[in-house]
Scaffold this motif. Sequence first.
Motif, PDB file in Angstrom:
ATOM      1  N   PRO A 281      -8.093  -6.672  10.147  1.00 29.54           N
ATOM      2  CA  PRO A 281      -7.742  -6.344   8.815  1.00 29.54           C
ATOM      3  C   PRO A 281      -5.944  -7.058   8.678  1.00 29.54           C
ATOM      4  O   PRO A 281      -5.618  -7.432   9.411  1.00 29.54           O
ATOM      5  CB  PRO A 281      -7.206  -4.370   8.515  1.00 29.54           C
ATOM      6  N   ASP A 282      -5.896  -7.462   7.549  1.00 26.00           N
ATOM      7  CA  ASP A 282      -4.104  -8.260   7.131  1.00 26.00           C
ATOM      8  C   ASP A 282      -3.290  -7.421   6.635  1.00 26.00           C
ATOM      9  O   ASP A 282      -2.027  -8.146   6.818  1.00 26.00           O
ATOM     10  CB  ASP A 282      -4.203  -9.187   6.512  1.00 26.00           C
ATOM     11  N   THR A 283      -3.306  -5.678   6.912  1.00 26.02           N
ATOM     12  CA  THR A 283      -2.120  -4.903   6.964  1.00 26.02           C
ATOM     13  C   THR A 283      -2.718  -3.538   7.677  1.00 26.02           C
ATOM     14  O   THR A 283      -3.853  -3.102   8.629  1.00 26.02           O
ATOM     15  CB  THR A 283      -2.185  -4.035   6.157  1.00 26.02           C
ATOM     16  N   ASN A 285      -2.674  -0.842   7.877  1.00 22.26           N
ATOM     17  CA  ASN A 285      -2.860   0.127   7.459  1.00 22.26           C
ATOM     18  C   ASN A 285      -4.605   0.234   7.799  1.00 22.26           C
ATOM     19  O   ASN A 285      -5.187   0.700   7.325  1.00 22.26           O
ATOM     20  CB  ASN A 285      -1.920   0.804   5.677  1.00 22.26           C
ATOM     21  N   GLY A 286      -4.443  -0.891   7.592  1.00 16.83           N
ATOM     22  CA  GLY A 286      -6.105  -1.203   7.442  1.00 16.83           C
ATOM     23  C   GLY A 286      -7.813  -0.755   8.663  1.00 16.83           C
ATOM     24  O   GLY A 286      -8.495  -0.725   8.645  1.00 16.83           O
ATOM     25  N   TRP A 287      -6.551   0.194   9.589  1.00 18.37           N
ATOM     26  CA  TRP A 287      -8.171   0.670  10.822  1.00 18.37           C
ATOM     27  C   TRP A 287      -7.126   1.317  11.920  1.00 18.37           C
ATOM     28  O   TRP A 287      -5.958   1.221  11.672  1.00 18.37           O
ATOM     29  CB  TRP A 287      -8.198  -0.635  11.491  1.00 18.37           C
ATOM     30  N   THR A 311       5.219  -1.886   2.465  1.00 18.90           N
ATOM     31  CA  THR A 311       4.221  -1.307   2.106  1.00 18.90           C
ATOM     32  C   THR A 311       4.917  -0.329   3.844  1.00 18.90           C
ATOM     33  O   THR A 311       5.813  -0.129   4.526  1.00 18.90           O
ATOM     34  CB  THR A 311       3.031  -2.377   3.615  1.00 18.90           C
TER      35      THR A 311
END
Length: 313
Positions: A281-283, A285-287, A311
């Motif tokens: 994920p590019d943030t 928070n994605g995983w 963010t």
Amino acid sequence: MSTVWTFYDAEQYEVFAALLDQSVITHHRIVTGEDAGIRQSEETITETVLLDLKIRLPNLRIATHNHLKESDSGADWEWWIEGNTRWFGMLVQAKKLHAINKPQTVFGYGFGYPPSSAAGDLQVDRLIHTAENESELKLAPVYVLYNGTDEPTSQVDCPLRVVDYYERAGGITAMSAYTVRELARKNVTPRGLSRADLPLEQASPHAILWSCLATCGDACRSVTVAAAQRATGTHFNDVDPAKRAAATLDMLLTRFRRSNDNPNDIPPETPLHSLPPTYVPDTANGWSDGEPPRSPFARHMGVLYRNRPDTDQ
């Protein structure tokens, strides 16, 4: 022995400090383990290093899985670093310095071993092939070296003079896999058989302290400029961590080509990408830690995200 460092970019300095401290700690653990008869494997050291880095760096995400065989790809872990606008990915194989003769007076690295799944090839060949051809995005193939010796493990000139300020800073060093491949191919017996082990004295001229991945870039080209940056505290100012790591590896390859017998043999430029692969994920928070994404090639996945004020991380 230590010194006081003054840098403006606190985030980038923290990455540098974490890598440097881990070098010192790793050296101590290897030496203590050998003295106590508790010999640590490369896999154990890798897991300990990644856990320590995770504790130290809140924006580092780590996932571990064991269903892939290292011999299939030649990789221990895959590491992605987020920059300001680009991403940099490394496919990493770890090697531990060990005695390569029975009197235990000569030490080196096992660069010449072939993977069981690719008879006739060296492990480094599999690592490079995977990084260049089998990954979703091209990765930089890198060796990370664990050292428990007081002998110099890096002889690359360091304009920041880290080795002068920090004892045991060479506990973890790094080399480009392209350099490892050339050294391993040239390291042959009189019968033409590849030696499994490369002596430390042949590897150290091409190895850097792995903390240099967070600081040096191409600064090693000019000791004068780098010294001025260090004195004024601007060496970390406005630094893109992805570009910095890629530039450091390019600097190493340039130095090696100049000293190589075949300077026209130019490896690919260290790749940078506008986005990470789809399994990253590019943030942040994605995983979650310990969950997917999982590297298709390596036992461990690490992603270092940048702090972004806009963010919630």
